[in-house]
Design an enzyme around this catalytic site. Structure first.
Site, PDB file in Angstrom:
ATOM      1  N   ARG A  56     -35.079 -11.871   6.589  1.00 34.32           N
ATOM      2  CA  ARG A  56     -33.715 -11.749   5.819  1.00 34.32           C
ATOM      3  C   ARG A  56     -33.047 -10.548   6.533  1.00 34.32           C
ATOM      4  O   ARG A  56     -31.650 -10.403   6.543  1.00 34.32           O
ATOM      5  CB  ARG A  56     -34.106 -10.999   4.325  1.00 34.32           C
ATOM      6  CG  ARG A  56     -32.537 -11.139   3.429  1.00 34.32           C
ATOM      7  CD  ARG A  56     -32.674 -10.820   1.981  1.00 34.32           C
ATOM      8  NE  ARG A  56     -32.801  -9.494   2.224  1.00 34.32           N
ATOM      9  CZ  ARG A  56     -34.202  -8.556   1.242  1.00 34.32           C
ATOM     10  NH1 ARG A  56     -34.732  -9.504   0.646  1.00 34.32           N
ATOM     11  NH2 ARG A  56     -34.234  -7.587   1.390  1.00 34.32           N
ATOM     12  N   TYR A 109      -7.153 -18.305   4.729  1.00 35.39           N
ATOM     13  CA  TYR A 109      -7.896 -19.393   4.577  1.00 35.39           C
ATOM     14  C   TYR A 109      -8.294 -19.573   3.123  1.00 35.39           C
ATOM     15  O   TYR A 109      -8.339 -18.435   2.141  1.00 35.39           O
ATOM     16  CB  TYR A 109      -9.430 -19.348   5.204  1.00 35.39           C
ATOM     17  CG  TYR A 109     -10.396 -20.441   4.681  1.00 35.39           C
ATOM     18  CD1 TYR A 109     -10.496 -21.743   5.271  1.00 35.39           C
ATOM     19  CD2 TYR A 109     -11.502 -20.222   3.743  1.00 35.39           C
ATOM     20  CE1 TYR A 109     -11.190 -22.680   4.940  1.00 35.39           C
ATOM     21  CE2 TYR A 109     -12.490 -21.013   3.484  1.00 35.39           C
ATOM     22  CZ  TYR A 109     -12.469 -22.421   3.935  1.00 35.39           C
ATOM     23  OH  TYR A 109     -13.150 -23.228   3.690  1.00 35.39           O
ATOM     24  N   ASP A 181      -9.633 -13.035  11.210  1.00 33.23           N
ATOM     25  CA  ASP A 181     -10.314 -13.987  11.165  1.00 33.23           C
ATOM     26  C   ASP A 181      -9.981 -14.649  12.551  1.00 33.23           C
ATOM     27  O   ASP A 181      -8.756 -15.323  12.656  1.00 33.23           O
ATOM     28  CB  ASP A 181     -10.058 -14.769   9.749  1.00 33.23           C
ATOM     29  CG  ASP A 181     -10.912 -16.139   9.801  1.00 33.23           C
ATOM     30  OD1 ASP A 181     -11.289 -16.779  10.908  1.00 33.23           O
ATOM     31  OD2 ASP A 181     -11.207 -16.711   8.654  1.00 33.23           O
ATOM     32  N   LYS A 206     -16.981 -24.090  12.638  1.00 35.85           N
ATOM     33  CA  LYS A 206     -16.059 -24.783  13.238  1.00 35.85           C
ATOM     34  C   LYS A 206     -16.251 -24.767  14.640  1.00 35.85           C
ATOM     35  O   LYS A 206     -17.113 -25.599  15.078  1.00 35.85           O
ATOM     36  CB  LYS A 206     -14.784 -24.203  12.740  1.00 35.85           C
ATOM     37  CG  LYS A 206     -14.643 -23.659  11.104  1.00 35.85           C
ATOM     38  CD  LYS A 206     -14.577 -24.935  10.209  1.00 35.85           C
ATOM     39  CE  LYS A 206     -14.592 -24.782   9.068  1.00 35.85           C
ATOM     40  NZ  LYS A 206     -13.801 -23.558   8.313  1.00 35.85           N
TER      41      LYS A 206
HETATM   42  C1  LIG Z   1     -13.617 -22.934   7.421  1.00 35.84           C
HETATM   43  C2  LIG Z   1     -13.091 -21.520   7.537  1.00 35.84           C
HETATM   44  C3  LIG Z   1     -13.718 -20.367   6.809  1.00 35.84           C
HETATM   45  C4  LIG Z   1     -14.869 -20.474   5.866  1.00 35.84           C
HETATM   46  O1  LIG Z   1     -16.144 -20.950   6.566  1.00 35.84           O
HETATM   47  P1  LIG Z   1     -17.325 -21.475   6.172  1.00 35.84           P
HETATM   48  O2  LIG Z   1     -18.409 -21.506   7.221  1.00 35.84           O
HETATM   49  O3  LIG Z   1     -16.934 -23.010   5.566  1.00 35.84           O
HETATM   50  O4  LIG Z   1     -17.699 -20.801   5.087  1.00 35.84           O
HETATM   51  C5  LIG Z   1     -12.881 -19.174   6.837  1.00 35.84           C
HETATM   52  N1  LIG Z   1     -11.911 -18.957   7.744  1.00 35.84           N
HETATM   53  C6  LIG Z   1     -11.364 -20.241   8.408  1.00 35.84           C
HETATM   54  C7  LIG Z   1     -10.291 -19.872   9.202  1.00 35.84           C
HETATM   55  C8  LIG Z   1     -11.882 -21.318   8.248  1.00 35.84           C
HETATM   56  O5  LIG Z   1     -11.376 -22.286   8.704  1.00 35.84           O
END
Ligand SMILES: *Cc1c(COP(=O)(O)O)cnc(C)c1O
Length: 392
Positions: A56, A109, A181, A206
């Protein structure tokens, strides 16, 4: 390391000898790590000697993934999470407490927006979300006092662009930690830390993963801040599984190749759709018509694999066109080697009403298009045949 992005994508983090001289990073699917010498065990547990105690907290496969992404973002340190949202909420909860103030924009997001509107206020955090297009208003909100300035660029789904260097300067003048982000851009196209940010977060699900088969998240940046976020994660427990870390590591080996192809495909498609009679508007930072193309051109090496466009005829047209696409998954995801399409109404902004989306400048006729690595001529031919149903 002074290596380029391609070399780092393939090699970064792989400097330790592996199990039985395996050339590939092993999946260490072990909860704990055994010690014959109790003093050595204590020394590792106290962090005086390198090693692992319990997965963990840290795990050898996960550690290689963290080092690879830190290298690509030119960061001092990184800590990985089970998902992108775990990374984002871990970061915000580690840095913000009662009486603190966070400034961000309205176009983050969807899940992040929920943290700002639903969860952080419950912890006594003052949240101020500003119009994404208004840099002056963001600076004014930051100047009122700011502990965390949270940014995202380009944004989802309208591909708005923030001037990261300008806003990081404003954030630091107010004493804020600046978080970006970088999911849509990837470190291949944009490196927020070099533009002044303190922390970068990713949904590794992604583009970093790129094959739509593993969930993950990561935070990279200044060691002292990453240590605080790591401590939150080791106690709260949103750790990435070693198998997911392995899948992501395998994927990142081709990150630079995939992203270069996705950049090229998205730009070619955006230019084609801009001239298409069935299309009302195209949102893509690589187009000269994008309101902040100059900022994007300054801070990005490529403009990313995601674009969005609105189809003449509203949501009925979206409903008619999308199922006709043969070379795209209709799904709530992006960044994969396959092309993926979806309307914001069912993907990023599913929680909102049509009126709320309209207020955010997201028309019901909008489609988000995440270009894969297919041949662009085939993707364009597929779009053209699907758009034939639209009255032009
Ligand atoms: C998909 C996404 C997230 C969240 O990610 P998860 O892996 O689905 O929790 C955060 N920021 C952006 C810009 C995203 O496209």
């Amino acid at each position: 390391m002074g290596y380029g992005d391609g070399t780092l994508s393939v090699w970064a983090g792989e400097n330790e000898p592996t199990w039985e001289r395996a050339t590939q990073v092993p999946i260490v699917q072990s909860v704990s790590f055994g010690y014959e010498d109790v003093d050595e065990w204590i020394s590792v547990a106290l962090g005086e000697t390198p090693g692992h105690i319990y997965s963990r907290n840290t795990n050898p496969t996960v550690a290689v993934f963290e080092e690879r992404i830190a290298s690509l973002e030119r960061a001092e340190a990184a800590t990985a999470f089970a998902t992108g949202m775990a990374a984002i909420s871990g970061t915000l909860h580690a840095l913000l407490g009662p009486g603190d103030r966070v400034v961000s924009v309205k176009d983050t997001y969807g899940g992040t927006t929920k943290l700002f509107l639903e969860f952080l206020p419950r912890n006594g955090v003052d949240v101020d979300l500003i119009d994404t297009d208004d840099h002056d208003a963001i600076e004014a909100a930051v100047a009122k006092g700011c502990d965390v300035l949270y940014l995202e660029s380009p944004t989802n789904p309208t591909l708005k662009v923030l001037d990261l260097e300008r806003l990081a300067t404003a954030g630091h003048a107010a004493g804020a930690v600046v978080v970006v982000d970088n999911t849509f851009a990837t470190p291949i196209n944009q490196r927020p830390l070099e533009l002044g940010a303190d922390l970068v977060v990713h949904s590794a699900t992604k583009f970093l993963g790129g094959h739509a088969d593993a969930l993950g998240g990561i935070v990279c940046g200044i060691q002292e801040l990453v240590d605080r976020i790591y401590h939150y994660r080791e106690i709260n427990g949103a750790t990435i599984d070693p198998f997911a870390a392995y899948l992501l590591l395998r994927s990142v080996k081709t990150l630079h190749l995939r992203v270069e192809r996705q950049n090229a495909n998205a730009l070619t498609i955006a230019r084609h759709l801009e001239e298409h009679p069935a299309i009302e508007g195209v949102f893509y930072p690589g187009l000269e018509s994008h309101p902040h193309h100059d900022i994007a051109a300054r801070q990005m090496k490529g403009f990313g694999g995601v674009l969005s466009f609105s189809i003449r005829g509203g949501f009925d047209a979206v409903r008619a066109v999308l199922p006709r696409l043969e070379l795209a998954h209709l799904a709530a995801n992006l960044g994969a080697v396959e092309t993926i399409v979806g309307p914001p109404a069912t993907t990023s902004h599913v929680e909102m009403t049509a009126d709320e989306r309209a207020a955010m400048g997201i028309p019901e006729s909008l489609v988000r298009y995440s270009a894969g690595v297919e041949d662009v001529e085939d993707l364009i031919a597929d779009l053209d045949q699907a758009l034939d149903v639209v009255d032009q």
